[in-house]
Design an enzyme around this catalytic site. Structure first.
Site, PDB file in Angstrom:
ATOM      1  N   GLY A  34      25.555 -97.614-128.348  1.00 50.61           N
ATOM      2  CA  GLY A  34      26.296 -96.613-127.571  1.00 50.61           C
ATOM      3  C   GLY A  34      25.402 -95.393-127.457  1.00 50.61           C
ATOM      4  N   THR A  35      24.531 -95.411-126.467  1.00 51.44           N
ATOM      5  CA  THR A  35      23.485 -94.392-126.451  1.00 51.44           C
ATOM      6  C   THR A  35      23.995 -93.006-126.035  1.00 51.44           C
ATOM      7  OG1 THR A  35      22.870 -95.221-124.271  1.00 51.44           O
ATOM      8  CG2 THR A  35      21.530 -95.939-126.136  1.00 51.44           C
ATOM      9  N   ASN A  36      25.198 -92.932-125.452  1.00 48.22           N
ATOM     10  CA  ASN A  36      25.739 -91.589-125.179  1.00 48.22           C
ATOM     11  C   ASN A  36      26.042 -90.875-126.489  1.00 48.22           C
ATOM     12  OD1 ASN A  36      25.646 -92.316-122.541  1.00 48.22           O
ATOM     13  ND2 ASN A  36      27.856 -92.514-122.277  1.00 48.22           N
ATOM     14  N   ASP A  37      26.883 -91.517-127.314  1.00 50.05           N
ATOM     15  CA  ASP A  37      27.217 -90.891-128.593  1.00 50.05           C
ATOM     16  C   ASP A  37      25.996 -90.799-129.501  1.00 50.05           C
ATOM     17  OD1 ASP A  37      29.803 -89.897-128.628  1.00 50.05           O
ATOM     18  OD2 ASP A  37      30.675 -91.897-128.829  1.00 50.05           O
ATOM     19  N   SER A  86      25.967-103.324-130.011  1.00 50.39           N
ATOM     20  CA  SER A  86      25.838-102.717-128.695  1.00 50.39           C
ATOM     21  C   SER A  86      25.540-101.241-128.920  1.00 50.39           C
ATOM     22  CB  SER A  86      27.129-102.897-127.901  1.00 50.39           C
ATOM     23  OG  SER A  86      27.007-102.233-126.655  1.00 50.39           O
ATOM     24  N   LYS A 103      -8.042 -86.922-105.117  1.00 49.75           N
ATOM     25  CA  LYS A 103      -8.725 -86.610-103.879  1.00 49.75           C
ATOM     26  C   LYS A 103     -10.185 -87.076-103.926  1.00 49.75           C
ATOM     27  CE  LYS A 103      -7.389 -82.666-102.038  1.00 49.75           C
ATOM     28  NZ  LYS A 103      -7.299 -81.202-102.183  1.00 49.75           N
ATOM     29  N   ARG A 136      -4.743 -90.920 -99.035  1.00 46.18           N
ATOM     30  CA  ARG A 136      -4.089 -91.359-100.281  1.00 46.18           C
ATOM     31  C   ARG A 136      -2.930 -92.246 -99.884  1.00 46.18           C
ATOM     32  NH1 ARG A 136      -1.612 -85.380-101.172  1.00 46.18           N
ATOM     33  NH2 ARG A 136      -0.640 -85.428 -99.152  1.00 46.18           N
ATOM     34  N   HIS A 180      21.538 -74.639-112.889  1.00 43.27           N
ATOM     35  CA  HIS A 180      22.823 -75.037-113.475  1.00 43.27           C
ATOM     36  C   HIS A 180      23.569 -75.984-112.537  1.00 43.27           C
ATOM     37  CE1 HIS A 180      27.156 -74.482-114.365  1.00 43.27           C
ATOM     38  NE2 HIS A 180      26.727 -74.524-115.617  1.00 43.27           N
ATOM     39  N   CYS A 195      25.378-100.117-124.033  1.00 46.10           N
ATOM     40  CA  CYS A 195      26.490 -99.875-123.117  1.00 46.10           C
ATOM     41  C   CYS A 195      26.639 -98.407-122.767  1.00 46.10           C
ATOM     42  CB  CYS A 195      27.784-100.436-123.683  1.00 46.10           C
ATOM     43  SG  CYS A 195      28.300 -99.634-125.205  1.00 46.10           S
ATOM     44  N   MET A 247      -5.097 -74.455-107.518  1.00 44.86           N
ATOM     45  CA  MET A 247      -5.745 -73.551-106.574  1.00 44.86           C
ATOM     46  C   MET A 247      -5.840 -74.153-105.176  1.00 44.86           C
ATOM     47  SD  MET A 247      -9.457 -71.827-106.521  1.00 44.86           S
ATOM     48  CE  MET A 247     -10.002 -72.946-105.255  1.00 44.86           C
ATOM     49  N   GLY A 255       0.852 -75.418-107.623  1.00 46.11           N
ATOM     50  CA  GLY A 255       0.374 -74.432-108.597  1.00 46.11           C
ATOM     51  C   GLY A 255      -1.124 -74.507-108.795  1.00 46.11           C
ATOM     52  N   GLU A 293      26.152 -96.308-132.759  1.00 40.75           N
ATOM     53  CA  GLU A 293      26.174 -95.032-132.044  1.00 40.75           C
ATOM     54  C   GLU A 293      26.129 -93.843-132.983  1.00 40.75           C
ATOM     55  OE1 GLU A 293      29.799 -94.727-129.747  1.00 40.75           O
ATOM     56  OE2 GLU A 293      30.889 -95.917-131.212  1.00 40.75           O
ATOM     57  N   ARG A 300     -12.502 -77.727-103.233  1.00 47.12           N
ATOM     58  CA  ARG A 300     -11.134 -78.245-103.218  1.00 47.12           C
ATOM     59  C   ARG A 300     -10.740 -78.737-104.596  1.00 47.12           C
ATOM     60  NH1 ARG A 300     -11.816 -82.826 -98.625  1.00 47.12           N
ATOM     61  NH2 ARG A 300      -9.553 -82.572 -98.446  1.00 47.12           N
ATOM     62  N   ARG A 316      36.108-103.173-126.485  1.00 42.01           N
ATOM     63  CA  ARG A 316      36.009-102.199-127.566  1.00 42.01           C
ATOM     64  C   ARG A 316      37.409-101.775-128.003  1.00 42.01           C
ATOM     65  NH1 ARG A 316      33.129 -96.584-126.406  1.00 42.01           N
ATOM     66  NH2 ARG A 316      35.072 -96.158-125.330  1.00 42.01           N
ATOM     67  N   TYR A 350      20.612-107.504-123.213  1.00 43.25           N
ATOM     68  CA  TYR A 350      21.211-107.069-121.954  1.00 43.25           C
ATOM     69  C   TYR A 350      21.410-105.566-121.923  1.00 43.25           C
ATOM     70  CZ  TYR A 350      25.652-106.528-124.424  1.00 43.25           C
ATOM     71  OH  TYR A 350      26.629-106.107-125.282  1.00 43.25           O
ATOM     72  N   ARG A 382      36.670-100.447-122.130  1.00 45.37           N
ATOM     73  CA  ARG A 382      37.291 -99.414-122.962  1.00 45.37           C
ATOM     74  C   ARG A 382      38.794 -99.634-122.945  1.00 45.37           C
ATOM     75  NH1 ARG A 382      33.857 -97.036-119.371  1.00 45.37           N
ATOM     76  NH2 ARG A 382      32.122 -95.801-120.209  1.00 45.37           N
TER      77      ARG A 382
HETATM   78  P1  ADP Z   1      -4.715 -79.994-100.064  1.00 49.82           P
HETATM   79  O1  ADP Z   1      -4.813 -80.545-101.428  1.00 49.82           O
HETATM   80  O2  ADP Z   1      -3.784 -78.851 -99.950  1.00 49.82           O
HETATM   81  O3  ADP Z   1      -4.496 -81.056 -99.033  1.00 49.82           O
HETATM   82  P2  ADP Z   1      -7.435 -79.901 -99.102  1.00 49.82           P
HETATM   83  O4  ADP Z   1      -8.537 -79.783-100.075  1.00 49.82           O
HETATM   84  O5  ADP Z   1      -7.210 -81.241 -98.555  1.00 49.82           O
HETATM   85  O6  ADP Z   1      -6.134 -79.307 -99.775  1.00 49.82           O
HETATM   86  O7  ADP Z   1      -7.776 -78.857 -97.962  1.00 49.82           O
HETATM   87  C1  ADP Z   1      -6.909 -78.048 -97.244  1.00 49.82           C
HETATM   88  C2  ADP Z   1      -7.225 -78.190 -95.751  1.00 49.82           C
HETATM   89  O8  ADP Z   1      -8.589 -77.925 -95.489  1.00 49.82           O
HETATM   90  C3  ADP Z   1      -6.960 -79.572 -95.246  1.00 49.82           C
HETATM   91  O9  ADP Z   1      -6.408 -79.482 -93.950  1.00 49.82           O
HETATM   92  C4  ADP Z   1      -8.306 -80.189 -95.204  1.00 49.82           C
HETATM   93  O10 ADP Z   1      -8.365 -81.203 -94.243  1.00 49.82           O
HETATM   94  C5  ADP Z   1      -9.207 -78.996 -94.837  1.00 49.82           C
HETATM   95  N1  ADP Z   1     -10.561 -79.182 -95.338  1.00 49.82           N
HETATM   96  C6  ADP Z   1     -10.934 -79.355 -96.622  1.00 49.82           C
HETATM   97  N2  ADP Z   1     -12.256 -79.516 -96.731  1.00 49.82           N
HETATM   98  C7  ADP Z   1     -12.760 -79.432 -95.481  1.00 49.82           C
HETATM   99  C8  ADP Z   1     -14.084 -79.531 -94.926  1.00 49.82           C
HETATM  100  N3  ADP Z   1     -15.130 -79.778 -95.719  1.00 49.82           N
HETATM  101  N4  ADP Z   1     -14.219 -79.404 -93.608  1.00 49.82           N
HETATM  102  C9  ADP Z   1     -13.144 -79.163 -92.823  1.00 49.82           C
HETATM  103  N5  ADP Z   1     -11.883 -79.058 -93.270  1.00 49.82           N
HETATM  104  C10 ADP Z   1     -11.686 -79.207 -94.590  1.00 49.82           C
HETATM  105 MG    MG Z   2      30.992 -93.799-128.197  1.00 46.19          MG
HETATM  106 MG    MG Z   3      -5.406 -82.192 -98.104  1.00 45.19          MG
END
Ligand code: ADP
Ligand code: MG
Ligand code: MG
Length: 903
Positions: free
Chosen positions: A794-797, A792, A28, A341, A461, A860, A108, A106, A773, A97, A641, A880, A586
């Site tokens: 035999g990467t499974n075995d 050749s 970002k 991005r 699973h 193979c 923040m 995960g 293998e 951000r 084989r 190959y 085979r």
């Molecule tokens: P994410 O990684 O989840 O996209 P962002 O850092 O891009 O998180 O931010 C979450 C939301 O907050 C996005 O919609 C982003 O456009 C908005 N946002 C982030 N920074 C600003 C800012 N400085 N002004 C206005 N909106 C913002």
């Molecule tokens: Mg075998």
């Molecule tokens: Mg964003």
């Protein structure tokens, strides 16, 4: 490290970075800097580096220099904006951000509006001329800060917000006025105090520092750690933190926020794709709290900003030379760019976009090849549901889960394995529906067309086993309430699906339908099959794009691609798909069906004469098989084989046979042959057949068996030679562990081949090699190469024996646990384990070539069609890869990519 002497720079202004600094600034931050330097309207700000995060994670403290550096950059920002962070009469506000090199669930969540406090909220209201706006921003800050920085349960804020709407009798948050929101702020502050035992921090700088630290800490959150283990993202990368001055989309109808793509991520076509929401901030646009409008509407709402956005999108595309996605905000008619991005896209769009960009002159063909991958190609090759088919009114989408194993499957709903097996035996197609599956469901999963579960993710699973079987699977469809006891499931809208109702599931999209959706073959497969030509009228843009990229991959790749095929039909298809030979035929499949009886005779033979008679009967049949195969692959190598599996696989099941014999005995009419058969079954029974009497071991203890097979190969080749054709047989010995085994087999084979050559008056030029293998074979490959024309792998075995895993047992019983614990991110049976199995492949390759520089090397195992593994085999220098006919295009593509990606 002693960070008092740390000379590194820990903070970069947006004007100082660029898109190639992702390691240091995160994705970002690097892209915000890039946009800033392109002169695009990015709200000013700065990025704290991943280095600072690493110091914090190592030592538990921010680097000593960080505080001052942040102060400097903040002062510069304040200077530039003409106001101070949280300044009471006119506060500068910022967002904090997270932003790692790879975007990661995960991590923040972003905190917006940092700098607001009891004393600056009035100033913000005056400056904006909008009191409601100021209180709305403040309540958002406490809510986001409370949840993500202070760890307060977010539900508490949501409930208070809902309660405020209820009291007022309104539906949406925009209907709450300044007074309502200021009351809400008090409530939110109360929640924070109660839950954390301290007041919401009023000092702006403290707010900011706490938020930065919370981002650092989130790097080691449980969910983030698990994700990294599964995706094999190194744990020591750390995350960057972006501090960005706020712009406001929630200042009224002339403001708003939106997301956009520079082209359609589904088709690749250029156009206007995105969503816009007036009078909204941050995540509102994706949170679904109010209805967004299509981006095209913005032209009507705010033409000037719309035109500017279109120009910026073009600039970004030309600059990044790829599809970009974008976040933007409009504050009172002024457009701001908040993120960009290189955007995600569908498999089809990836191919189309790559060729479109070549045509636009933005990228070359090698780059186009880097922009697509084998997983995408594989997706395009599955048959799919025909969403354009005129529905009979009965089909409707009813839910969506995780696309766990691709394909399109239709069948009757069954809710237990027993019924799945029973119904499928009577010719019904079934979909096995479970809450989640466990090892007891294995038979049902095998019997079903597809598997649908309401719980569990990509490593559950159901998902792991279905992928291993190549079976369609949708898992974790949480909208569906599955009641296995009553054999039914209830849909979101209350509809009940009973056992026997038709379901259609799409393992490529995760969609679930009630009713039968018609399935159509993939146009890409029609093309590979030669039934559709890339230039033909009915071929769409996608087929044309695939054709162009495949042709390029074929031109540049070094690895050859062969097929695993056991009969002429598969061989012919493989050839249409571009196979350059057969890497594994085979022969055991040739001993089944009617011929099983002959194998029984061979096993039961008491005397040499009986044995020879049985082998003599098999010989012409085997020869016939090979003649057909050589015809289909004329001019190309065919590796055959010799018999590999333990013999009991050709005998009746021990329980079935015991029952039959017992019943017959009770009636005093036991068959002599059945009794002998039963004895043989007992004699051949093995505790651990995978490691028992099989492969070369069979050839060495059953006189005449391998000799018969070698003779059949030689005679078939001679027949083709005499018909002026070009058979190129390679005889392959399985499960060799030591060169002595091979020497004995080779001596006999050479004698037989010489006999056939003499009798038929031809020179056959047959080669003889071995599978590698077993670990011992790999470790002694230098010696084995003295006696082999080719190896050749035999990467499974080899995977089974290196890990000590019996595949059928481990996949069903504990792979889920291993994947969940992150012990490996992907099953070693799917992608070659480079560090263990791969090391042996490399070792054997080097040792083999040292003995015999012209040694031909291939693989193979199923890994031969796995994208990541193909790159490894390219790096190791094999000649190959060989895989199932259907995977050949994937292997061709990845072999091409391996040459242009440099590993
Ligand atoms: P994410 O990684 O989840 O996209 P962002 O850092 O891009 O998180 O931010 C979450 C939301 O907050 C996005 O919609 C982003 O456009 C908005 N946002 C982030 N920074 C600003 C800012 N400085 N002004 C206005 N909106 C913002
Ligand atoms: Mg075998
Ligand atoms: Mg964003």
């Amino acid at each position: 490290m002693p960070h008092t002497q740390d000379q590194r720079k820990f903070v970069y202004d947006f004007t100082e970075g660029n898109k190639d600094l992702k390691d240091l600034l995160g994705g970002k931050g690097a892209n915000l800097a890039e946009m800033t330097n392109l002169g695009l309207p990015v709200p000013p700000g700065f990025t704290i580096t991943t280095d600072a995060c690493k110091v914090y994670l190592d030592s538990g403290d921010e680097p000593a220099a960080l505080r001052d550096e942040v102060s400097e950059h903040l002062a510069a920002l304040e200077e530039r904006m003409g106001k101070k962070l949280g300044q009471p009469d006119d506060p500068l506000l910022v967002s904090v951000r997270s932003g790692a090199k790879f975007s990661m669930p995960g991590m923040m969540d972003t905190v917006l509006n940092i700098g607001l406090s009891d004393s600056s909220v009035a100033g913000l209201a005056t400056q904006a001329g909008d009191e409601r706006f100021a209180w709305d921003s403040y309540r958002r800050l406490i809510q986001m800060f409370g949840k993500t920085v202070l760890g307060v349960d977010g539900e508490l804020f949501e409930e208070a917000l809902d309660e405020a709407k209820r009291t007022k009798g309104v539906k949406t948050d925009v209907e709450l006025d300044a007074g309502d929101l200021s009351t809400l702020v008090d409530e939110f502050k109360g929640i924070v105090a109660k839950e954390t035992g301290r007041d919401f921090p009023q000092d702006p700088r403290t707010q900011m520092d706490l938020a930065v630290r919370a981002v650092f800490d989130s790097w080691n959150g449980e969910r983030a750690k698990l994700y990294r283990r599964q995706e094999r993202i190194p744990h020591d990368l750390g995350t960057a933190v972006n501090v960005c001055s706020m712009v406001f989309g929630n200042l009224g109808p002339d403001s708003g926020t939106g997301v956009a793509f520079t082209r359609d991520p589904a088709s690749g076509h250029q156009g206007v794709y995105g969503d816009y929401l007036q009078n909204a901030q941050g995540e509102d646009v994706v949170a679904g709290i109010r209805n967004t409008v299509p981006l095209a509407e913005l032209e009507r709402i705010d033409k000037a900003s719309y035109d500017q956005l279109m120009k910026i999108m073009e600039t970004l595309e030309t600059h990044y030379k790829d599809l970009c996605d974008i976040e933007f905000t409009i504050e009172r008619g002024k457009l701001w760019m908040l993120q960009t991005r290189v955007g995600k896209r569908t498999a089809g769009a990836a191919f189309r976009i790559a060729t479109q960009l070549v045509d636009q002159g933005l990228i070359d063909e090698a780059e186009a090849l880097r922009r697509v991958n084998g997983a995408q190609l594989a997706q395009l090759m599955f048959p799919r549901f025909d969403d354009k088919a005129p529905g009979d009114g009965k089909v409707r989408p009813v839910g969506r889960g995780i696309a766990a194993s691709p394909g399109a499957a239709v069948g009757k709903a069954v809710f237990d394995s027993y019924t799945a097996v029973k119904w499928s035996r009577s010719g019904e197609k079934v979909i096995l529906v479970r809450r989640e599956t466990n090892p007891d469901d294995l038979n049902g999963m095998i019997a079903a067309e597809g598997i649908l579960t309401s719980r569990g993710g990509k490593t559950s699973h159901a998902a792991v086993v279905a992928r291993g079987m190549g079976k369609t699977c949708v898992c974790g469809a949480e909208d569906l309430e599955v009641d296995t006891k009553r054999r039914r499931m209830t849909l979101h809208d209350g509809t009940v699906v009973e056992e026997g109702d038709l379901l259609s599931i799409d393992g490529s999209t995760g969609k679930v339908y009630l009713g039968e959706v018609p399935v159509v073959p993939s146009p890409v497969v029609e093309y590979f099959e030669g039934r559709m030509h890339a230039g033909a009228a009915e071929a769409d843009e996608l087929v044309g794009a695939v054709h162009r990229i495949m042709s390029y991959a074929d031109r540049v790749r070094r690895l050859r691609v062969r097929a695993n095929a056991d009969n002429a039909e598969d061989a012919a298809r493989a050839r249409r798909f571009g196979a350059q030979g057969i890497g594994l035929c085979r022969t055991e499949h040739m001993f089944l069906g009617d011929r099983r009886e002959l194998v029984e005779r061979l096993i039961l033979a008491d005397t040499g004469d009986e044995r020879e008679a049985a082998l003599g009967a098999l010989l012409p049949l085997q020869k016939g098989d090979f003649v057909e195969l050589f015809e289909a692959m004329d001019g190309l190598p065919v590796t055959i084989r010799l018999l590999d599996p333990p013999l009991h696989e050709f005998l009746p099941d021990i329980t079935d046979l015991s029952v039959r014999v017992a019943l017959a005995e009770a009636r005093h009419e036991a068959h002599e042959n059945d009794l002998r058969l039963l004895q043989a079954v007992h004699r051949l029974h093995e505790q651990n057949p995978m490691l028992g009497l099989r492969g070369v071991r069979l050839g060495l203890v059953i006189p005449g068996l391998f000799a018969m097979q070698v003779r059949a190969i030689a005679e078939a080749a001679a027949q083709r030679k005499n018909a002026k054709a070009d058979p190129r047989a390679e005889i392959m010995i399985p499960l060799v562990g030591t060169v002595q085994e091979l020497e004995i087999v080779r001596e006999e084979a050479e004698r037989i081949i010489a006999e056939v050559e003499q009798a038929q008056g031809v020179e056959l030029k047959l080669t003889l090699g071995t599978m590698i293998e077993l670990p011992r074979a790999a470790l002694t490959a230098g010696q084995i190469a003295e006696c082999a024309d080719f190896f050749s792998f035999g990467t499974n075995d080899l995977t089974q024996t290196v890990w000590g895993f019996s595949r059928d047992d481990v996949e069903a019983s504990f792979f889920t646990a291993y994947l969940e614990k992150g012990i490996f991110g992907v099953s070693p049976f799917e992608t070659i384990d480079r560090g263990g199995v791969g090391k042996l492949v490399r070792l054997a390759t080097e040792a083999g070539r040292a003995t015999r520089p012209d040694l031909k090397l291939g693989v193979c195992g199923e890994h031969g069609g796995d994208p990541d593994s193909v790159h490894f085999f390219h790096e190791v220098g094999l000649d190959y890869v060989s895989c199932s006919p259907f995977r050949i295009p994937v292997a061709r593509l990845e072999a091409g990519r391996a040459t242009v990606t440099g590993g």
